[in-house]
Design a protein around this motif. Sequence first.
Motif, PDB file in Angstrom:
ATOM      1  N   SER A   1      39.722  23.351  32.950  1.00  0.00           N
ATOM      2  CA  SER A   1      39.216  23.027  31.813  1.00  0.00           C
ATOM      3  C   SER A   1      37.715  23.611  31.538  1.00  0.00           C
ATOM      4  O   SER A   1      37.005  23.588  32.635  1.00  0.00           O
ATOM      5  CB  SER A   1      39.263  21.599  31.560  1.00  0.00           C
ATOM      6  N   ALA A   2      37.521  24.090  30.412  1.00  0.00           N
ATOM      7  CA  ALA A   2      36.216  24.673  30.291  1.00  0.00           C
ATOM      8  C   ALA A   2      35.738  24.503  29.022  1.00  0.00           C
ATOM      9  O   ALA A   2      36.620  24.438  27.884  1.00  0.00           O
ATOM     10  CB  ALA A   2      36.329  26.295  30.275  1.00  0.00           C
TER      11      ALA A   2
ATOM     12  N   VAL B   1      41.061  30.797  35.560  1.00  0.00           N
ATOM     13  CA  VAL B   1      41.754  30.956  34.103  1.00  0.00           C
ATOM     14  C   VAL B   1      41.209  29.644  33.401  1.00  0.00           C
ATOM     15  O   VAL B   1      41.681  28.553  33.833  1.00  0.00           O
ATOM     16  CB  VAL B   1      43.210  30.894  34.633  1.00  0.00           C
ATOM     17  N   ASN B   2      40.343  29.981  32.448  1.00  0.00           N
ATOM     18  CA  ASN B   2      39.768  28.721  31.681  1.00  0.00           C
ATOM     19  C   ASN B   2      40.892  28.113  30.677  1.00  0.00           C
ATOM     20  O   ASN B   2      41.671  28.925  30.034  1.00  0.00           O
ATOM     21  CB  ASN B   2      38.532  29.032  30.740  1.00  0.00           C
ATOM     22  N   MET B   3      40.954  26.985  30.451  1.00  0.00           N
ATOM     23  CA  MET B   3      41.835  26.428  29.587  1.00  0.00           C
ATOM     24  C   MET B   3      41.064  25.308  28.852  1.00  0.00           C
ATOM     25  O   MET B   3      40.015  24.879  29.189  1.00  0.00           O
ATOM     26  CB  MET B   3      43.103  25.625  30.278  1.00  0.00           C
TER      27      MET B   3
ATOM     28  N   CYS C   1      52.556  31.275  34.792  1.00  0.00           N
ATOM     29  CA  CYS C   1      52.435  32.648  34.429  1.00  0.00           C
ATOM     30  C   CYS C   1      51.285  33.083  33.705  1.00  0.00           C
ATOM     31  O   CYS C   1      50.821  32.098  32.868  1.00  0.00           O
ATOM     32  CB  CYS C   1      53.586  33.234  33.460  1.00  0.00           C
ATOM     33  N   VAL C   2      50.648  33.988  34.052  1.00  0.00           N
ATOM     34  CA  VAL C   2      49.093  34.479  33.387  1.00  0.00           C
ATOM     35  C   VAL C   2      49.185  35.965  32.655  1.00  0.00           C
ATOM     36  O   VAL C   2      49.410  36.967  33.829  1.00  0.00           O
ATOM     37  CB  VAL C   2      48.057  34.215  34.038  1.00  0.00           C
TER      38      VAL C   2
ATOM     39  N   VAL D   1      44.319  31.575  26.886  1.00  0.00           N
ATOM     40  CA  VAL D   1      43.302  31.241  28.292  1.00  0.00           C
ATOM     41  C   VAL D   1      42.213  32.080  28.006  1.00  0.00           C
ATOM     42  O   VAL D   1      42.171  33.211  27.484  1.00  0.00           O
ATOM     43  CB  VAL D   1      44.200  31.016  29.284  1.00  0.00           C
ATOM     44  N   ARG D   2      41.331  31.875  28.931  1.00  0.00           N
ATOM     45  CA  ARG D   2      40.160  32.805  28.662  1.00  0.00           C
ATOM     46  C   ARG D   2      40.083  33.276  30.613  1.00  0.00           C
ATOM     47  O   ARG D   2      39.632  32.419  31.449  1.00  0.00           O
ATOM     48  CB  ARG D   2      38.957  32.054  28.718  1.00  0.00           C
ATOM     49  N   THR D   3      40.301  34.527  30.767  1.00  0.00           N
ATOM     50  CA  THR D   3      40.426  34.942  32.227  1.00  0.00           C
ATOM     51  C   THR D   3      38.944  35.609  32.578  1.00  0.00           C
ATOM     52  O   THR D   3      37.914  35.724  31.709  1.00  0.00           O
ATOM     53  CB  THR D   3      41.398  35.676  32.617  1.00  0.00           C
ATOM     54  N   GLY D   4      38.970  36.373  33.792  1.00  0.00           N
ATOM     55  CA  GLY D   4      37.575  36.792  34.360  1.00  0.00           C
ATOM     56  C   GLY D   4      37.153  38.141  33.687  1.00  0.00           C
ATOM     57  O   GLY D   4      37.938  38.864  33.115  1.00  0.00           O
ATOM     58  N   ARG D   5      35.800  38.343  33.443  1.00  0.00           N
ATOM     59  CA  ARG D   5      35.030  39.320  32.756  1.00  0.00           C
ATOM     60  C   ARG D   5      35.141  40.465  33.490  1.00  0.00           C
ATOM     61  O   ARG D   5      35.364  40.448  34.749  1.00  0.00           O
ATOM     62  CB  ARG D   5      33.618  38.680  32.194  1.00  0.00           C
ATOM     63  N   ASP D   6      34.579  41.420  33.044  1.00  0.00           N
ATOM     64  CA  ASP D   6      34.240  42.840  33.820  1.00  0.00           C
ATOM     65  C   ASP D   6      33.550  42.618  35.026  1.00  0.00           C
ATOM     66  O   ASP D   6      32.352  41.829  34.875  1.00  0.00           O
ATOM     67  CB  ASP D   6      33.841  43.808  33.024  1.00  0.00           C
ATOM     68  N   GLY D   7      34.086  42.975  36.216  1.00  0.00           N
ATOM     69  CA  GLY D   7      33.358  42.606  37.562  1.00  0.00           C
ATOM     70  C   GLY D   7      33.724  41.250  38.087  1.00  0.00           C
ATOM     71  O   GLY D   7      33.299  41.148  39.190  1.00  0.00           O
TER      72      GLY D   7
END
Length: 231
Positions: free
Chosen positions: A187-188, A202-204, A118-119, A141-147
């Motif tokens: 991974s990021a 979805v960065n982790m 789940c996100v 987590v780090r998800t998509g930016r605007d655009g």
Amino acid sequence: MGDTRRRVTVALGTTALVAPLTLALGATPAQAASCTTQTGPYQKKVEKFLGRPVDGKQSTADCKAIRAFQTKHGIQPNIGYAGPVTWGVMDLMQKQKAVGKNPNKSGKCPVNKGRIACVNLTLQLSWIQDGKKLVYGPVPVRTGRDGHETRTGLKKVYWRNIDHHSSLYDVPMPYSQFFDGGQAFHSAGVSMWNPPGSHGCVNMTKTVAKKYWSLLKKGDDVYVYGRKPGT
């Protein structure tokens, strides 16, 4: 003169690969070295979050503490100003912490699919559950930016590549598990609270990405919902 400029450009490019995140993300040396004396609009909230005396007035110690937080999470400019971006990151951290071990309290992530990742874009959290049982997480987590928003909906892991390298952005994507076109868990090497976000993935952290790799398999469900703050 042309050769001198070329050498400077190359030197800066090389520095960006090994310099702190703040410089790699575009801060100039002057920005990285400065510390503002200005009181920000979120001064008291930021002071409280950092455990500083809450007087609503910028001090040298306040600035150093705020700047250290900004540098750690790649917030620009990292000059110790208690502005909306810095407070937004802190506020998100507090909301994530408040979730505790019940990330699906709202029931928005399906509990009738067996094992599912789940996100929650709104809270920038992800977890793995099996029915109503929490298997792992929640984790930031780090998800998509605007655009470049991470697309919502029910999906499935359709391809996995432990040593993937993006041909589009020329960056490594270790422990990639693709679930929607070019969007994947992976991974990021940046803070999970680093604004503005990814290009849709979805960065982790490496630890979390490795755990997701061990817990998920091809064909497992993924459910993405909500909306990332600022998008």
